[in-house]
Structures are given as structure tokens and as C-alpha cells.
Motif scaffolding. Sequence first.
Motif: not given
Length: 171
Positions: A142-143, A148-150, A153-157
Motif C-alpha cells: 500500500g505504501q 502512484m496517481p490513483e 493505478l486503476a489503469q494498471l489494474d
Amino acid sequence: MNEANTGEDHIDGILTAWKSERPDLDLEHMGPMMRMAFVFQHVVMPVGEAAMAEHGLQQPEYDVLTTLRRSGEPYALTPSALSAELLMSRAGMTKRLDRLEAAGLVERTPVPGDRRSFLVTLTEAGREAADAAATAVAHRIGQLTAKMPEHELAQLDHALRSMLAIGTRDK
């Protein structure tokens, strides 16, 4: 959240060298895959392994303990179910279970009415170790991802979910 560095990296150097040596290769899609592998191996895994080590565990033991823990009460599975869940051989699982049992983190108990089968059950010490290590790993990861910009992170997921679906569908 901090913006991530988007300049050239180690992978760009590798791709440039390949383009020079083998201009015939189509490397358009290699960069993201190489970065994914590098990040997992050299960033994510060391962060998680350090958190596990603080609780006296290495990845193989952590995997078994947390698989049992997330299975729900009574925190017990057959060795074959553990092997299937962790995608490993039964012989390899037996070695892991021997070490965990010797450490007092799991116990093997016969399945009532079936002399050939047994269950692997978390002991109280095993549950405590699994909980402490899982908490530490989740906190450390989590740290790491909090930097990363949210939206990234959503795009990566989303991208990794797509790749996982494609990869498992084509098997």
C-alpha cells in the motif's frame, strides 16, 4: 500522490540495444511486458519479502499460511487442495508442510472416516503469523502504490485484468 518519473529507464536501454542488433524484431509490445516483469521481480517482491521476513517467514511458507488463513474457519485444507491453489507439485507441498509443522504453524489431522486423507490446519501460532505477515505485506505494498496517481493505478489494474483474461482464455 506524487507523479511518477516518466523518463527513460533501464528497459529503454535494453530495447534500444535490441533494435540496433536486430532491427527485424517487432519490439513494440515488449517494453510494457519487460517493465511489468522487472517491477514485480525487483520492486514488488523485495518489498513483500522484507515484510514477511520481519515475521520470520519466507514466500513459500507465507503462501501456505495465508492460503489456509483465507480459506476461512476452520482454516484447514487437504494437501491436494493447497497444491492446486498454489500451483505446485504435491512433493513440493509435502516439504513445505513438513517445515511448517516442525515450526508449530500447521498440524496434520486425519479426515474422519478416510484413513488415506488428512487435513492441514493452521495452529493458533500459524494464524497469528499469517495475520501479522499479511498485515505487514498489505501495508508495505500500500505504501508503494500510494506513490502512484490513483488513475494510473486503476489503469494498471484494468490492463493487467485484461491480460490475465486473455492469457488464461488462450490456454
